[in-house]
Design a protein around this motif. Structure first.
Motif, PDB file in Angstrom:
ATOM      1  N   SER A 118      17.725  -7.043  53.698  1.00  0.00           N
ATOM      2  CA  SER A 118      19.009  -6.511  53.184  1.00  0.00           C
ATOM      3  C   SER A 118      20.198  -6.935  53.830  1.00  0.00           C
ATOM      4  O   SER A 118      21.429  -6.797  53.262  1.00  0.00           O
ATOM      5  CB  SER A 118      18.966  -4.872  53.518  1.00  0.00           C
ATOM      6  N   ARG A 119      19.929  -7.525  54.824  1.00  0.00           N
ATOM      7  CA  ARG A 119      21.424  -8.413  55.564  1.00  0.00           C
ATOM      8  C   ARG A 119      22.432  -7.298  55.724  1.00  0.00           C
ATOM      9  O   ARG A 119      23.611  -7.652  55.331  1.00  0.00           O
ATOM     10  CB  ARG A 119      21.792  -9.544  54.929  1.00  0.00           C
ATOM     11  N   GLU A 120      21.917  -6.068  56.227  1.00  0.00           N
ATOM     12  CA  GLU A 120      22.831  -4.993  56.154  1.00  0.00           C
ATOM     13  C   GLU A 120      23.349  -4.721  57.806  1.00  0.00           C
ATOM     14  O   GLU A 120      22.752  -5.260  58.551  1.00  0.00           O
ATOM     15  CB  GLU A 120      22.367  -3.785  55.410  1.00  0.00           C
ATOM     16  N   SER A 121      24.274  -3.803  57.799  1.00  0.00           N
ATOM     17  CA  SER A 121      24.496  -3.435  59.062  1.00  0.00           C
ATOM     18  C   SER A 121      24.591  -2.156  59.058  1.00  0.00           C
ATOM     19  O   SER A 121      25.415  -1.060  58.332  1.00  0.00           O
ATOM     20  CB  SER A 121      26.103  -4.056  59.380  1.00  0.00           C
ATOM     21  N   ILE A 122      23.750  -1.613  60.052  1.00  0.00           N
ATOM     22  CA  ILE A 122      23.436   0.124  59.951  1.00  0.00           C
ATOM     23  C   ILE A 122      24.119   0.400  61.558  1.00  0.00           C
ATOM     24  O   ILE A 122      23.497  -0.024  62.300  1.00  0.00           O
ATOM     25  CB  ILE A 122      22.117   0.338  60.099  1.00  0.00           C
ATOM     26  N   LYS A 123      24.867   1.465  61.522  1.00  0.00           N
ATOM     27  CA  LYS A 123      25.344   2.059  62.749  1.00  0.00           C
ATOM     28  C   LYS A 123      25.837   0.847  63.607  1.00  0.00           C
ATOM     29  O   LYS A 123      25.698   1.012  64.771  1.00  0.00           O
ATOM     30  CB  LYS A 123      24.174   2.868  63.599  1.00  0.00           C
ATOM     31  N   GLY A 124      26.340  -0.021  63.104  1.00  0.00           N
ATOM     32  CA  GLY A 124      26.865  -1.226  63.942  1.00  0.00           C
ATOM     33  C   GLY A 124      25.913  -2.205  64.280  1.00  0.00           C
ATOM     34  O   GLY A 124      26.329  -3.411  64.807  1.00  0.00           O
ATOM     35  N   PHE A 125      24.633  -2.077  64.011  1.00  0.00           N
ATOM     36  CA  PHE A 125      23.643  -2.983  64.327  1.00  0.00           C
ATOM     37  C   PHE A 125      23.436  -3.935  63.298  1.00  0.00           C
ATOM     38  O   PHE A 125      23.487  -3.685  61.919  1.00  0.00           O
ATOM     39  CB  PHE A 125      22.366  -2.298  64.630  1.00  0.00           C
ATOM     40  N   THR A 126      23.200  -5.277  63.543  1.00  0.00           N
ATOM     41  CA  THR A 126      22.676  -6.304  62.646  1.00  0.00           C
ATOM     42  C   THR A 126      21.551  -7.003  63.432  1.00  0.00           C
ATOM     43  O   THR A 126      21.453  -6.919  64.490  1.00  0.00           O
ATOM     44  CB  THR A 126      23.956  -7.376  62.468  1.00  0.00           C
ATOM     45  N   ALA A 127      20.895  -7.667  62.565  1.00  0.00           N
ATOM     46  CA  ALA A 127      19.780  -8.344  62.786  1.00  0.00           C
ATOM     47  C   ALA A 127      19.667  -9.802  61.986  1.00  0.00           C
ATOM     48  O   ALA A 127      19.610  -9.437  60.722  1.00  0.00           O
ATOM     49  CB  ALA A 127      18.510  -7.821  63.084  1.00  0.00           C
ATOM     50  N   ASP A 128      19.441 -10.832  62.294  1.00  0.00           N
ATOM     51  CA  ASP A 128      19.535 -12.195  61.652  1.00  0.00           C
ATOM     52  C   ASP A 128      17.966 -12.752  61.864  1.00  0.00           C
ATOM     53  O   ASP A 128      17.511 -12.730  63.137  1.00  0.00           O
ATOM     54  CB  ASP A 128      20.592 -13.212  62.031  1.00  0.00           C
TER      55      ASP A 128
END
Lengths: 115, 109
Positions: B52-62
């Protein structure tokens, strides 16, 4: 929307006794999972059902563990006889068969203590 | 063999500091990776997924295939981020996930 329901929440038994856990998944979820989570570790898959058929039970200790999902809805997980190392939280989860891959919805878990 | 490794059992940071929770995986094929979170007295729940390449609650993961990593990052940690975080890899059969051992994140004021 009601979540995944599990019971009992807590169970204490002595070794060699038997125990059963019950799970009711989210309505419409065709896939149901049982995970075992030992203290300090991540959840480990025990068995996965698709409707009432088993997809994966490769990590289920079949000499003592059994699980069924007879009507493709509720499921029970049984341990007989229990060993000390079975002390863990047993998590039930469900997902849509054709839904967003990876989104499992978990229950609160059933904590088993074997003395 | 499929394996998810989270090298840190506990990570403690101050509020406002950056945070990175490490996750490495081994998998033969195209991986699908996820981060799940469990807040105190709550159920395990999905935080984010790499596709999803999304940011949830300010978190990201690549997803870094070269380093076989999927680290979770947040530039400014908040106290409400304190929780147990699990990295998970989608297995070969169905939608079952293989989880890492988890990292407990503690954000102190």
């Amino acid at each position: 929307e009601a979540g995944v329901a599990q019971s009992p929440r807590y169970k204490i038994i002595e070794k060699r006794q038997s125990v059963a856990f019950w799970c009711n998944p989210i309505s419409g979820h065709a896939t149901l999972y049982w995970y075992q989570q030992i203290l300090g570790q991540g959840p480990k898959l025990l068995i996965q059902f698709q409707n009432n058929g088993v997809v994966d039970d490769s990590q289920l200790p079949k000499d003592r563990f059994s699980a069924e999902r007879l009507k493709g809805v509720d499921s029970t997980l049984k341990i007989q006889p229990a060993k000390l190392e079975d002390s863990a939280v047993y998590l039930c989860a469900s997902s849509l068969a054709q839904g967003r891959a990876g989104e499992l919805f978990f229950g609160e878990g059933s904590r088993l203590t074997v003395l | 063999a499929q394996r998810v490794t989270q090298p840190e059992k506990l990570l403690s940071v101050f509020k406002g500091a950056p945070v990175e929770l490490k996750c490495n995986y081994s998998y033969s094929g195209s991986p699908e990776l996820f981060w799940y979170v469990q807040y105190s007295r709550q159920r395990l729940q999905l935080l984010l997924r790499h596709i999803s390449r999304e940011s949830i609650k300010g978190f990201t993961a690549d997803l870094n295939k070269g380093e076989t990593s999927f680290h979770l990052k947040k530039p400014f940690a908040q106290e409400e981020d304190s929780a147990m975080y699990y990295c998970a890899l989608k297995g070969n059969s169905g939608y079952a996930l293989n989880f890492g051992k988890g990292t407990s994140l503690l954000v102190t004021p």
